[in-house]
Design a protein around this motif. Structure first.
Motif, mmCIF file in Angstrom:
data_model
loop_
_atom_site.group_PDB
_atom_site.id
_atom_site.type_symbol
_atom_site.label_atom_id
_atom_site.label_comp_id
_atom_site.label_asym_id
_atom_site.label_seq_id
_atom_site.Cartn_x
_atom_site.Cartn_y
_atom_site.Cartn_z
ATOM 1 N N ASP A 172 0.866 -1.182 0.000
ATOM 2 C CA ASP A 172 0.000 0.000 0.000
ATOM 3 C C ASP A 172 0.897 1.225 0.000
ATOM 4 N N ASP A 199 -0.006 4.098 1.365
ATOM 5 C CA ASP A 199 -0.229 4.912 2.564
ATOM 6 C C ASP A 199 1.005 4.870 3.461
ATOM 7 N N ARG A 200 1.473 3.655 3.756
ATOM 8 C CA ARG A 200 2.653 3.525 4.623
ATOM 9 C C ARG A 200 3.926 3.982 3.917
ATOM 10 N N PRO A 235 -9.284 -3.729 3.704
ATOM 11 C CA PRO A 235 -9.107 -2.987 2.446
ATOM 12 C C PRO A 235 -10.298 -3.171 1.528
ATOM 13 N N GLY A 252 -5.275 -0.369 -0.040
ATOM 14 C CA GLY A 252 -5.147 0.287 1.253
ATOM 15 C C GLY A 252 -6.393 0.183 2.100
ATOM 16 N N ARG A 297 -7.615 0.961 7.279
ATOM 17 C CA ARG A 297 -6.662 0.256 8.148
ATOM 18 C C ARG A 297 -5.232 0.713 7.879
ATOM 19 N N THR A 298 -4.831 0.770 6.613
ATOM 20 C CA THR A 298 -3.457 1.171 6.305
ATOM 21 C C THR A 298 -3.254 2.672 6.518
ATOM 22 N N LYS A 299 -4.323 3.446 6.409
ATOM 23 C CA LYS A 299 -4.187 4.883 6.675
ATOM 24 C C LYS A 299 -3.896 5.132 8.155
ATOM 25 N N LEU A 329 -2.317 2.967 10.091
ATOM 26 C CA LEU A 329 -0.924 2.554 10.263
ATOM 27 C C LEU A 329 0.018 3.663 9.810
#
Length: 375
Positions: A157, A159-160, A214, A221, A224-226, A228
């Motif tokens: 993703d 985002d990370r 996701p 993403g 959840r990944t946002k 993180l």
């Protein structure tokens, strides 16, 4: 959740903007959304005029190539993803170069893998390149290097990845442009009682639980990944916003007060080395500790062997590991002072017993506090 004052894009000194595939690519036309990209380039030029250094983390390479390669049905196998990335990356870079050059700006392309951020030496090298590009007035356009990354070593993703870039560039703000205008207490598409959260001061377990799975489609993403990414960014002293990106000129809209969710930076941001430790995405082992050791870590102590309940995985001395409590919650990241085999042998023992157990003198800690970041 708080009534604290949110940051302002007008005050950003170094800014990272993350943009997903669904915003960059017209799925029906399998082509860049040129008018939208042009409007974002206008926004970036506006930010540059106010003195803000801007980096862009952009998805879209695979999505741009699927149609022309006949890869439109279902999930792609890894070799197909890599082939699509090789074709699409050229188109993505050209789309950004055209949009930015129309505003008199110079685009620069960087392709990163997790190893470029997880290996300390490569991390510093990538950071030096990014810093130099920003100092020269360029707009770095960054994506994951999907042409060579295997399934096991991908970010998965952007985002990370964007949070790691914010960390590398010492950005003070990170904007995740999304299909939603921020974080809600529940999914607003299915729950009419869901409340929008404009400012989040701390990433509490309650906040973290609001991240879902996701969504389907191109994006890998989701919320959840946002969340993180928010953890990585805010621990580095960087504010992060989740904002709606579908409309034209989304950054100008944000500057003019469009609704979003701001995650405030931690006041006690770590040193650069500890930021790297805290933001690492691929720990190679796990150390489970008891309640007493967990409490000691909260007070700034090193991790002693006596408080260790279990050692998991295969890691070497100096590798990054996660520290968990007995309930499975990640409490800290740290660099192991021993390899996994020796760590298992001394787990649960007093530090004074280490030399006798191992048959040699060694450190009396499993992770020294200088190599440890409590999350």
């Amino acid at each position: 959740m708080s009534d604290a004052t949110s940051p302002s894009l007008a005050h950003a000194k170094r800014l990272v903007i993350k943009i997903g595939s669904a915003l960059v690519v017209d799925a029906e036309q399998a082509a860049p959304r040129q008018a939208w990209l042009a409007s974002v380039a206008e926004d970036i030029a506006m930010l540059r005029r106010q003195g803000t250094a801007v980096s862009v983390v952009s998805s879209g390479a695979i999505a741009l190539a699927r149609h022309s390669l006949g890869l439109t049905n279902g999930a792609l196998r890894l070799p197909e993803k890599q082939a699509a990335a090789a074709v699409g990356q050229i188109r993505l870079a050209q789309a950004w170069s055209n949009a930015l050059s129309a505003q008199g700006l110079t685009a620069a392309q960087l392709l990163l893998t997790p190893d470029d951020t997880e290996d300390r030496r490569r991390y510093l090298n990538a950071r030096a390149t990014l810093t130099t590009l920003l100092d020269l007035g360029c707009i770095p356009v960054i994506n994951e290097n999907d042409t060579i990354a295997t399934a096991e070593i991908r970010f998965g993703d952007n985002d990370r990845l964007a949070a790691r870039v914010a960390q590398m560039t010492e950005a003070d703000q990170l904007i995740l442009l999304s299909d939603i205008d921020g974080l809600y207490t529940a999914d607003p598409r299915t729950d009419p009682d869901a409340r929008h959260l404009p400012v989040i001061e701390n990433l509490t377990p309650e906040i973290e639980a609001m991240g879902g799975e996701p969504p389907p489609g191109y994006s890998s993403g989701g919320m959840r990944t946002k969340l993180l990414a928010a953890g990585i960014a805010t621990r580095s002293g960087c504010a992060m916003a989740i904002a709606l990106g579908k409309t034209l000129n989304p950054l100008r809209a944000l500057m003019e007060g469009a609704r979003c969710s701001w995650f405030l930076p931690q006041a006690n941001a770590h040193t650069a080395r500890k930021q790297w430790i805290a933001g690492s995405l691929n720990p190679v082992g796990e150390i489970v500790i008891d309640a007493g050791a967990a409490k000691a870590l909260q007070h700034g102590s090193s991790l002693l062997p006596a408080g260790v309940v279990e050692v998991r995985g295969a890691f070497s001395q100096g590798d990054l590991v996660e520290v968990l409590n007995t309930s499975g919650r990640v409490l800290a990241h740290g660099l192991a002072a021993y390899d996994a085999e020796d760590a298992r042998r001394i787990a649960g023992h007093q530090s004074t017993e280490v030399a006798d157990i191992l048959g040699r003198s060694g450190r009396d800690v499993l992770i020294h506090r200088d190599d440890l970041v409590v999350l």
